[in-house]
Design a protein around this motif. Structure first.
Motif, PDB file in Angstrom:
ATOM      1  N   UNK A   1      46.988  40.261  38.299  1.00  0.00           N
ATOM      2  CA  UNK A   1      46.573  38.790  38.057  1.00  0.00           C
ATOM      3  C   UNK A   1      46.105  38.007  39.452  1.00  0.00           C
ATOM      4  N   UNK A   2      46.020  38.814  40.566  1.00  0.00           N
ATOM      5  CA  UNK A   2      45.662  38.519  41.872  1.00  0.00           C
ATOM      6  C   UNK A   2      44.049  38.474  41.847  1.00  0.00           C
ATOM      7  N   UNK A   3      43.858  37.088  42.026  1.00  0.00           N
ATOM      8  CA  UNK A   3      42.220  37.015  41.687  1.00  0.00           C
ATOM      9  C   UNK A   3      41.315  37.405  42.790  1.00  0.00           C
TER      10      UNK A   3
ATOM     11  N   UNK B   1      36.906  41.268  29.105  1.00  0.00           N
ATOM     12  CA  UNK B   1      36.680  42.280  30.218  1.00  0.00           C
ATOM     13  C   UNK B   1      37.246  41.901  31.538  1.00  0.00           C
ATOM     14  N   UNK B   2      37.057  40.690  31.867  1.00  0.00           N
ATOM     15  CA  UNK B   2      37.239  40.058  33.112  1.00  0.00           C
ATOM     16  C   UNK B   2      39.121  40.303  33.152  1.00  0.00           C
ATOM     17  N   UNK B   3      39.762  40.128  31.695  1.00  0.00           N
ATOM     18  CA  UNK B   3      41.306  40.229  31.852  1.00  0.00           C
ATOM     19  C   UNK B   3      41.678  41.687  32.141  1.00  0.00           C
ATOM     20  N   UNK B   4      40.662  42.569  32.014  1.00  0.00           N
ATOM     21  CA  UNK B   4      41.130  44.082  32.048  1.00  0.00           C
ATOM     22  C   UNK B   4      41.082  44.214  33.656  1.00  0.00           C
ATOM     23  N   UNK B   5      40.205  43.660  34.624  1.00  0.00           N
ATOM     24  CA  UNK B   5      40.135  43.746  36.094  1.00  0.00           C
ATOM     25  C   UNK B   5      41.467  42.940  36.290  1.00  0.00           C
ATOM     26  N   UNK B   6      41.712  41.660  35.718  1.00  0.00           N
ATOM     27  CA  UNK B   6      42.970  41.052  36.272  1.00  0.00           C
ATOM     28  C   UNK B   6      44.394  41.581  36.156  1.00  0.00           C
ATOM     29  N   UNK B   7      44.404  42.446  34.891  1.00  0.00           N
ATOM     30  CA  UNK B   7      45.572  43.023  34.602  1.00  0.00           C
ATOM     31  C   UNK B   7      45.577  44.042  35.800  1.00  0.00           C
ATOM     32  N   UNK B   8      44.734  44.888  36.028  1.00  0.00           N
ATOM     33  CA  UNK B   8      44.585  45.772  36.869  1.00  0.00           C
ATOM     34  C   UNK B   8      45.192  45.547  38.275  1.00  0.00           C
ATOM     35  N   UNK B   9      45.040  44.303  38.626  1.00  0.00           N
ATOM     36  CA  UNK B   9      45.367  43.853  39.896  1.00  0.00           C
ATOM     37  C   UNK B   9      46.609  42.666  39.801  1.00  0.00           C
TER      38      UNK B   9
END
Length: 312
Positions: free
Chosen positions: A68-70, A58-66
């Motif tokens: 990988x800009x934390x 799930x965290x990777x979904x949000x990271x890919x959406x941005x």
């Protein structure tokens, strides 16, 4: 590019041919793994980590959406969490009943139906069958949005995990078919608010779950409709949309087994009671199996009356 890290595959992978796509568990660069570790630790340190919703996938979904800009990914995730509280998503999932489902299906079919060749749940929406007057006589924009949210939640909690178990590898996205056959500009304009809100919820609250998106039977005026929708979508979402037109059968069947495609779209499936109300797929198979097992257990535990033959 930095070499891929040795991040472990998710549990339950039984498909020997499975190769994780870039940016997913089992195929992360060193920098991507670092971003994943960083966002997880920051959320934990800030007391914002929700284990049941924030596993690594799930965290990777949000990271890919941005990309990988934390900081941007974390802001997006925290915004989604605040939205969940504002809307009351958990309570909605527990209590909302869409009793008008069968009636709504007559005027605006929206449904999940089996899986594609990559294991993705197939979502079908027939915007061309939309009858606004009839639709809003039996439901409302608010109830349609609540249904949408509940279906997203069910897909993450039930459909995708069941599809993953069926194919032996993680399934994190949908295959969507948007049928515009018979759509009119006037009808679209009247339902525009719902369509745009649905798109916003999808890309901002449930990011990176669109795998393939086919727009079929696009009429001559679709360019006008598309000009209204496109600015509301991010570039990643737009890149996944394939506008096929009327000659769509071969393209659909190249991605979805014919036995999983409803007959009206050139496939072989004719679900009892209609494909649009069946919710057919591995998730339904698992539910039916659990129901049958429960019935058998209850029958086995039921007391046998004197002189009555034991249950077969």
């Amino acid at each position: 590019m930095a070499p891929a890290s040795a991040s472990a595959l998710p549990p339950g992978v039984t498909d020997p041919n499975y190769s994780p796509p870039p940016g997913r568990l089992g195929n992360l660069t060193v920098l991507q793994q670092h971003a994943l570790d960083k966002i997880r630790k920051e959320l934990q340190d800030e007391g914002a980590f929700v284990p049941e919703r924030m596993d690594d996938a799930a965290l990777l979904r949000f990271l890919r959406a941005r990309k990988f800009d934390v900081p941007k990914a974390k802001a997006m995730l925290l915004s989604a969490e605040q939205w969940r509280k504002d809307v009351g998503v958990d309570e909605l999932v527990r209590t909302f009943e869409f009793k008008e489902k069968e009636e709504v299906d007559k005027y605006y079919p929206q449904y999940y139906h089996k899986i594609d060749k990559d294991g993705r749940p197939v979502y079908i929406e027939r915007l061309g069958k939309l009858d606004i007057k009839a639709l809003y006589a039996i439901t409302s924009l608010d109830r349609l949005q609540k249904r949408l949210i509940c279906e997203y939640e069910r897909s993450l909690d039930t459909r995708m995990p069941a599809a993953s178990r069926a194919v032996g590898h993680p399934v994190e996205t949908f295959c969507t078919i948007m049928d515009l056959d018979g759509v009119s500009l006037s009808n679209f304009v009247r339902v525009k608010d719902y369509v745009l809100e649905a798109a916003s919820i999808g890309q901002n609250r449930y990011p990176e779950i669109m795998g393939r998106f086919y727009i079929i039977n696009a009429p001559w005026m679709f360019s006008t409709v598309w000009s209204i929708i496109k600015p509301w979508l991010d570039e990643v979402t737009v890149s996944k949309i394939d506008i096929v037109g009327y000659s769509y059968k071969d393209k659909l069947l190249a991605q979805i087994p014919a036995e999983n495609v409803p007959k009206e779209f050139g496939g072989l499936c004719e679900c009892h009671g209609g494909c649009s109300l069946s919710d057919a797929g591995p998730w339904k198979d698992e539910e039916d199996e659990k129901h049958e097992k429960k019935q058998e257990e209850e029958q086995a535990e039921a007391p046998v009356e004197d002189g009555a033959p034991p249950p077969e």
